[in-house]
Design a protein around this motif. Sequence first.
Motif, short mmCIF file in Angstrom:
data_model
loop_
_atom_site.label_atom_id
_atom_site.label_comp_id
_atom_site.label_asym_id
_atom_site.label_seq_id
_atom_site.Cartn_x
_atom_site.Cartn_y
_atom_site.Cartn_z
N TYR A 105 0.72 -19.02 -11.11
CA TYR A 105 0.10 -17.71 -11.25
C TYR A 105 -0.30 -17.45 -12.70
O TYR A 105 -1.38 -16.93 -12.98
CB TYR A 105 1.03 -16.62 -10.73
N LEU A 152 5.32 -18.70 -10.03
CA LEU A 152 4.98 -17.96 -11.25
C LEU A 152 4.18 -18.81 -12.24
O LEU A 152 3.23 -18.32 -12.85
CB LEU A 152 6.24 -17.39 -11.90
N ARG A 184 8.72 -8.42 -18.97
CA ARG A 184 7.62 -9.29 -18.53
C ARG A 184 6.40 -9.10 -19.45
O ARG A 184 5.75 -10.08 -19.86
CB ARG A 184 7.27 -8.92 -17.09
N HIS A 186 5.68 -8.02 -9.92
CA HIS A 186 5.85 -9.08 -8.92
C HIS A 186 4.69 -9.14 -7.94
O HIS A 186 4.80 -9.73 -6.86
CB HIS A 186 7.17 -8.89 -8.17
N ALA A 187 3.59 -8.49 -8.28
CA ALA A 187 2.46 -8.43 -7.34
C ALA A 187 1.34 -9.35 -7.80
O ALA A 187 1.11 -9.52 -8.99
CB ALA A 187 1.95 -7.00 -7.23
N SER A 188 0.63 -9.94 -6.85
CA SER A 188 -0.54 -10.74 -7.19
C SER A 188 -1.75 -9.83 -7.35
O SER A 188 -1.73 -8.67 -6.95
CB SER A 188 -0.81 -11.75 -6.07
N ILE A 189 -2.80 -10.36 -7.94
CA ILE A 189 -4.05 -9.62 -8.07
C ILE A 189 -4.49 -9.08 -6.71
O ILE A 189 -4.93 -7.94 -6.58
CB ILE A 189 -5.19 -10.54 -8.55
N GLU A 190 -4.40 -9.94 -5.68
CA GLU A 190 -4.85 -9.55 -4.35
C GLU A 190 -4.03 -8.37 -3.82
O GLU A 190 -4.57 -7.47 -3.18
CB GLU A 190 -4.70 -10.73 -3.37
N GLU A 191 -2.73 -8.41 -4.07
CA GLU A 191 -1.88 -7.31 -3.59
C GLU A 191 -2.20 -6.01 -4.32
O GLU A 191 -2.31 -4.95 -3.71
CB GLU A 191 -0.40 -7.69 -3.76
N GLY A 224 0.52 -13.62 -2.20
CA GLY A 224 1.49 -13.07 -3.14
C GLY A 224 1.64 -14.00 -4.33
O GLY A 224 0.86 -14.94 -4.51
N VAL A 225 2.63 -13.72 -5.15
CA VAL A 225 2.90 -14.60 -6.30
C VAL A 225 3.93 -15.63 -5.85
O VAL A 225 5.13 -15.41 -5.96
CB VAL A 225 3.43 -13.80 -7.51
#
Lengths: 271, 271
Positions: free
Chosen positions: B121, B118, A207, A250-255, B114-115
């Motif tokens: 994102y 993609l 990634r 696989h995590a968002s900024i928020e997570e 979450g994402v």
Amino acid sequence: MKRTVFFISDGTAITAETLGHSLITQFPGVEFDQVRMPFVDDLEKCGAAVKAINQASQRDGAPAIVFNTIVDESLCSVINASEGVMLDLFATFLSPMEQALGVAHEPTVGRAHGVANLDRYEHRMEATNYAMNHDDGVSVDFRDADLVLVGVSRCGKTPTCLYMALHFGVRAANYPLTPEDLDEMRLPSFLRRYRHKLVGLSIDPERLSQIRQTRKPDSRYASPRQCRMEVDAAANLLRMEGITTFETTHASIEEIASRVLLQLGMQREMF
Amino acid sequence: MKRTVFFISDGTAITAETLGHSLITQFPGVEFDQVRMPFVDDLEKCGAAVKAINQASQRDGAPAIVFNTIVDESLCSVINASEGVMLDLFATFLSPMEQALGVAHEPTVGRAHGVANLDRYEHRMEATNYAMNHDDGVSVDFRDADLVLVGVSRCGKTPTCLYMALHFGVRAANYPLTPEDLDEMRLPSFLRRYRHKLVGLSIDPERLSQIRQTRKPDSRYASPRQCRMEVDAAANLLRMEGITTFETTHASIEEIASRVLLQLGMQREMF
């Protein structure tokens, strides 16, 4: 199936949209057309909203869904007269809250996302400036940092820091582990002395390579081999130094931000 | 009167806290102690949450208020058995939504922050990088900008751009009008050609002077006289060029961002 949802508010409509998003994600089979209507704070704007709701309902052949956070009850009743299905945050929850608290609410518009407290707001701005000035190794004086994210270049440090600064007033710095740091296999001294503030971020090497590829195509920096080497070396280094590390693939900024704050035991009120 | 509120979720708890904040701002007479509990996603963590809720309720002499966005019903029922007053987003709104949509919901945890997608994102990350690289005149190549905020130094451009990039995936650039630009009384050519993307920000000169004072104390830059001159000249210039300008003095980042996007007719889904 396509349905229109409206996020209507007398303020920014951020609460309405946040609420609405959480709920519509539970219906993945429905395609939603989303319309934000902020600052609906007089009869004329309410009239325009009703018209838009009715038009969408007729177009879809089914009533639009309206997430409403307008505080004023007489304005709400105008919206209620539309063909939409009304999901009203205040109408629903204020009464159980009044019962629980034993006091009546005092209706005020736009408190949720306005400048409620100037000191707190300035702290937020100051934290945002701090994050900008302590991004990507620009300044490595971390004495005033609340926390420092470390990890290889492009693993997600910058947006996470900006998010924590903007939304939690956290002075979040970050430092990119360079190939030189990784060769030495120890943290630079300006980081070591703040070890208790450090949190690592890690990422899947493939990634990472994709992300770097869009930035510097066909460079050594973006090559899968270089990415794998850096990610492995960083993981070893952070493990050796005993620094908690979170996976960002696989995590968002928020997570990521929520996990970092939880890890450091930081209970900051959210903006 | 002091009361404890909990924001409990199996995800980031951002929705629970946003919802909760909007509601507690309607009770300015009550002092709220706020506790965020994200990632409450198993029986053990639910048990810990119940314990914390009960302890707070006993300490306050009145039940805690619990904003809950846990998706799993069996976990919710554990929290429901606490002494707190439960305000449950999903339990309250999913059933009217199912009725309106004519389909059942498909429970999934953590979709809201979450994402989910993609591509979307990555667009968000790209916009955040763009905002960082087109901040404060660093790059004045605005051809890929969705919008460019202009105004005097320290009037609120940077945090607003970061917010729009992070939350709306908008490539938001900004350019600080320098004393030189203001002397010339015309926009630099690299701005003029993108006039349709420009939005002005203005600020009260006294407030500006305070802000600059904390940055460069006792400088000419921070002097009330200099601030007044710059603000007046910028207002004239922007008026002459026909650029819509928003006042930032009493507005939050969220409010400014919402007004800017509304002005430009940009309907972007919020992150």
